[in-house]
Design a protein around this motif. Structure first.
Motif, PDB file in Angstrom:
ATOM      1  N   GLU A  46       0.806  -1.214   0.000  1.00  0.00           N
ATOM      2  CA  GLU A  46       0.000   0.000   0.000  1.00  0.00           C
ATOM      3  C   GLU A  46       0.843   1.269   0.000  1.00  0.00           C
ATOM      4  O   GLU A  46       0.425   2.283  -0.510  1.00  0.00           O
ATOM      5  CB  GLU A  46      -0.915   0.010   1.223  1.00  0.00           C
ATOM      6  CG  GLU A  46      -2.084  -0.922   1.089  1.00  0.00           C
ATOM      7  CD  GLU A  46      -3.019  -0.777   2.257  1.00  0.00           C
ATOM      8  OE1 GLU A  46      -3.103   0.315   2.845  1.00  0.00           O
ATOM      9  OE2 GLU A  46      -3.671  -1.767   2.599  1.00  0.00           O
ATOM     10  N   ASN A  47       2.024   1.218   0.551  1.00  0.00           N
ATOM     11  CA  ASN A  47       2.830   2.430   0.701  1.00  0.00           C
ATOM     12  C   ASN A  47       3.959   2.535  -0.321  1.00  0.00           C
ATOM     13  O   ASN A  47       4.923   3.243  -0.098  1.00  0.00           O
ATOM     14  CB  ASN A  47       3.409   2.497   2.120  1.00  0.00           C
ATOM     15  CG  ASN A  47       4.309   1.319   2.419  1.00  0.00           C
ATOM     16  OD1 ASN A  47       4.415   0.398   1.626  1.00  0.00           O
ATOM     17  ND2 ASN A  47       4.947   1.369   3.568  1.00  0.00           N
ATOM     18  N   GLY A  63       3.789   3.760  -3.412  1.00  0.00           N
ATOM     19  CA  GLY A  63       3.653   4.895  -4.309  1.00  0.00           C
ATOM     20  C   GLY A  63       3.007   4.568  -5.637  1.00  0.00           C
ATOM     21  O   GLY A  63       2.730   5.461  -6.427  1.00  0.00           O
ATOM     22  N   GLY A  71       0.046   3.491  -6.098  1.00  0.00           N
ATOM     23  CA  GLY A  71      -1.364   3.896  -6.082  1.00  0.00           C
ATOM     24  C   GLY A  71      -1.564   5.250  -6.730  1.00  0.00           C
ATOM     25  O   GLY A  71      -2.517   5.464  -7.473  1.00  0.00           O
ATOM     26  N   VAL A  72      -0.640   6.166  -6.486  1.00  0.00           N
ATOM     27  CA  VAL A  72      -0.704   7.486  -7.105  1.00  0.00           C
ATOM     28  C   VAL A  72      -0.538   7.365  -8.607  1.00  0.00           C
ATOM     29  O   VAL A  72      -1.262   7.991  -9.385  1.00  0.00           O
ATOM     30  CB  VAL A  72       0.376   8.413  -6.499  1.00  0.00           C
ATOM     31  CG1 VAL A  72       0.440   9.726  -7.239  1.00  0.00           C
ATOM     32  CG2 VAL A  72       0.117   8.638  -5.032  1.00  0.00           C
ATOM     33  N   TRP A  73       0.414   6.527  -9.035  1.00  0.00           N
ATOM     34  CA  TRP A  73       0.615   6.326 -10.468  1.00  0.00           C
ATOM     35  C   TRP A  73      -0.582   5.665 -11.125  1.00  0.00           C
ATOM     36  O   TRP A  73      -0.890   5.936 -12.289  1.00  0.00           O
ATOM     37  CB  TRP A  73       1.881   5.514 -10.719  1.00  0.00           C
ATOM     38  CG  TRP A  73       3.097   6.354 -10.583  1.00  0.00           C
ATOM     39  CD1 TRP A  73       3.994   6.336  -9.571  1.00  0.00           C
ATOM     40  CD2 TRP A  73       3.524   7.380 -11.480  1.00  0.00           C
ATOM     41  NE1 TRP A  73       4.954   7.283  -9.781  1.00  0.00           N
ATOM     42  CE2 TRP A  73       4.696   7.934 -10.949  1.00  0.00           C
ATOM     43  CE3 TRP A  73       3.028   7.886 -12.668  1.00  0.00           C
ATOM     44  CZ2 TRP A  73       5.379   8.969 -11.570  1.00  0.00           C
ATOM     45  CZ3 TRP A  73       3.710   8.917 -13.298  1.00  0.00           C
ATOM     46  CH2 TRP A  73       4.865   9.443 -12.757  1.00  0.00           C
ATOM     47  N   VAL A 130      -3.727   6.120 -10.271  1.00  0.00           N
ATOM     48  CA  VAL A 130      -4.735   7.175 -10.431  1.00  0.00           C
ATOM     49  C   VAL A 130      -4.361   8.097 -11.589  1.00  0.00           C
ATOM     50  O   VAL A 130      -5.198   8.416 -12.438  1.00  0.00           O
ATOM     51  CB  VAL A 130      -4.899   7.970  -9.116  1.00  0.00           C
ATOM     52  CG1 VAL A 130      -5.777   9.184  -9.324  1.00  0.00           C
ATOM     53  CG2 VAL A 130      -5.460   7.078  -8.027  1.00  0.00           C
ATOM     54  N   ILE A 131      -3.104   8.509 -11.644  1.00  0.00           N
ATOM     55  CA  ILE A 131      -2.653   9.385 -12.731  1.00  0.00           C
ATOM     56  C   ILE A 131      -2.834   8.684 -14.073  1.00  0.00           C
ATOM     57  O   ILE A 131      -3.333   9.275 -15.036  1.00  0.00           O
ATOM     58  CB  ILE A 131      -1.185   9.798 -12.508  1.00  0.00           C
ATOM     59  CG1 ILE A 131      -1.073  10.730 -11.302  1.00  0.00           C
ATOM     60  CG2 ILE A 131      -0.614  10.462 -13.755  1.00  0.00           C
ATOM     61  CD1 ILE A 131       0.350  10.998 -10.857  1.00  0.00           C
ATOM     62  N   THR A 132      -2.447   7.426 -14.148  1.00  0.00           N
ATOM     63  CA  THR A 132      -2.575   6.668 -15.392  1.00  0.00           C
ATOM     64  C   THR A 132      -4.037   6.524 -15.794  1.00  0.00           C
ATOM     65  O   THR A 132      -4.388   6.694 -16.963  1.00  0.00           O
ATOM     66  CB  THR A 132      -1.922   5.282 -15.247  1.00  0.00           C
ATOM     67  OG1 THR A 132      -0.553   5.463 -14.896  1.00  0.00           O
ATOM     68  CG2 THR A 132      -2.028   4.482 -16.522  1.00  0.00           C
TER      69      THR A 132
END
Length: 101
Positions: free
Chosen positions: A41-42, A44, A46-48, A50-52
């Motif tokens: 989960e930590n 990083g 997850g951010v990619w 969402v961006i993708t």
């Protein structure tokens, strides 16, 4: 004019130029998710993700909104039109992969 090959190829080749970014993001996400250690989960990613998802979604909306009106007026069969459209869109990214140093 919309039923001719140059219209289909030209529109999708031009759409293939900005398609380099979403395709690179998909490759980046797949390369980091599938070839690295087990994702947590930590980490990083997850951010990619969402961006993708946002970039690919916006590009897909743009691509579809350009191609649907041309496809309706085209004299090509639907299968030929969409196959040509997808392959022409992938051509700039393929050229970058082949000719990269």
């Amino acid at each position: 004019m919309a039923g001719r090959w140059p219209t289909v190829l030209g529109a999708n080749l031009l759409l293939g130029i900005p398609a380099v970014a979403p395709l690179w993001l998909l490759w980046f996400l797949a390369a980091n998710w599938l070839t690295g250690p087990a994702p947590e989960e930590n980490d990083g990613l997850g951010v990619w993700m969402v961006i993708t998802a946002v970039v690919v979604g916006l590009y897909a909306l743009l691509w579809a909104s350009v191609n649907r009106p041309i496809a309706r007026r085209s004299s090509l069969t639907p299968r030929t039109y969409w196959l040509t459209g997808v392959l022409a869109t992938l051509l700039p990214s393929t050229a970058l992969i082949i000719y990269s140093p």
